[in-house]
Design a protein around this motif. Structure first.
Motif, mmCIF file in Angstrom:
data_model
loop_
_atom_site.group_PDB
_atom_site.id
_atom_site.type_symbol
_atom_site.label_atom_id
_atom_site.label_comp_id
_atom_site.label_asym_id
_atom_site.label_seq_id
_atom_site.Cartn_x
_atom_site.Cartn_y
_atom_site.Cartn_z
ATOM 1 N N GLY A 25 0.788 -1.340 0.013
ATOM 2 C CA GLY A 25 -0.173 -0.188 0.009
ATOM 3 C C GLY A 25 0.881 1.425 0.017
ATOM 4 N N ARG A 107 -7.092 0.674 -6.612
ATOM 5 C CA ARG A 107 -7.107 0.669 -4.947
ATOM 6 C C ARG A 107 -7.249 1.834 -4.374
ATOM 7 N NH1 ARG A 107 -2.132 -3.470 -3.989
ATOM 8 N NH2 ARG A 107 -3.439 -5.297 -4.824
ATOM 9 N N ASP A 159 -6.982 -7.867 -10.765
ATOM 10 C CA ASP A 159 -6.403 -8.543 -9.561
ATOM 11 C C ASP A 159 -6.770 -9.994 -10.029
ATOM 12 O OD1 ASP A 159 -5.590 -6.554 -8.080
ATOM 13 O OD2 ASP A 159 -7.652 -6.402 -7.336
#
Length: 185
Positions: A25, A107, A159
Motif C-alpha cells: 500500500g 485501490r 486482480d
C-alpha cells in the motif's frame, strides 16, 4: 559494466515503487524501502520525483493515460457510432496490458486524498459509463446496473489476472463476450 543513466534510475525507481505500493500500500511503503530496493538513497529518489506523491502519480500515469486514450478515441469517433463490443474489447486490452498500474489506480478509486487519483478515476468511470450506454443518473435503472457491473467486472480482472493470465486470444475473446453479455443482459 554500463553506468546507470538518470532515465534508467527513474525507471527502476518507478518499477520498485509500483511493486511495493501494490504489496504494502501507499501508506505502508516508505521512500527508504523504494531506494533500498533500487540501490540508491532516499535523497536520490526525491531528486528524481520530488515527493512520494509525485512518485505514486508517475507510477499510475501510464495506466490512466492508456485508458483515457481509449475513452478519448471513442468520444472523438462518436460514441453512438462505436458499438459496445468494440469499446469493451479496447478496454480489456488496455487493462490487461497495463494491469499493474491500473491495479494501483483501482485501490485508490475511492480515495480522494492522494494525488487526485480518486477524482481522476471517477471521471474516467463516468465517461466510460456514458460510452457503454449509461449517459446520466436518470438513465434506466437496469442499464445503469449493467454498466456498473460491467465496469466492476473489468476492474476485477486486474486482480484476478494474477491467477488467470488471460494471455491467449481465446481467453481474451471469452472475456470480451462475457462482458458484452453482461451489458446486454
Amino acid at each position: 559494466m554500463r553506468r546507470r543513466t538518470s532515465e534508467d534510475a527513474k525507471s527502476e525507481i518507478r518499477e520498485a515503487a509500483l511493486g511495493l505500493f501494490l504489496q504494502h500500500g501507499y501508506d505502508g511503503t516508505s521512500l527508504e524501502e523504494v531506494a533500498e530496493q533500487v540501490g540508491v538513497t532516499r535523497p536520490a529518489v526525491l531528486y528524481h520525483f520530488g515527493s512520494k506523491e509525485a512518485l505514486l502519480l508517475s507510477v499510475v500515469d501510464p495506466g490512466f493515460e492508456a485508458v483515457e486514450a481509449v475513452v478519448a478515441d471513442v468520444e472523438r469517433d462518436g460514441a453512438g457510432l462505436v458499438d459496445q463490443e468494440t469499446i469493451v474489447r479496447a478496454l480489456v486490452e488496455v487493462v490487461l496490458e497495463h494491469r499493474r498500474p491500473i491495479a494501483l489506480i483501482t485501490r485508490f478509486a475511492n480515495e480522494y486524498s492522494v494525488g487526485g487519483i480518486g477524482e481522476r478515476a471517477a471521471g474516467i468511470n463516468r465517461r466510460t459509463a456514458r460510452l457503454l450506454g449509461c449517459p446520466t443518473k436518470e438513465a434506466d435503472t437496469g442499464a445503469r446496473v449493467r454498466v456498473v457491473a460491467t465496469l466492476a467486472a473489468l476492474n476485477g480482472i486486474v486482480d484476478a489476472r494474477v491467477a488467470l493470465p488471460l494471455d491467449s486470444e481465446e481467453e481474451r475473446e471469452a472475456l470480451v463476450r462475457g462482458l458484452v453479455a453482461l451489458l446486454k443482459s
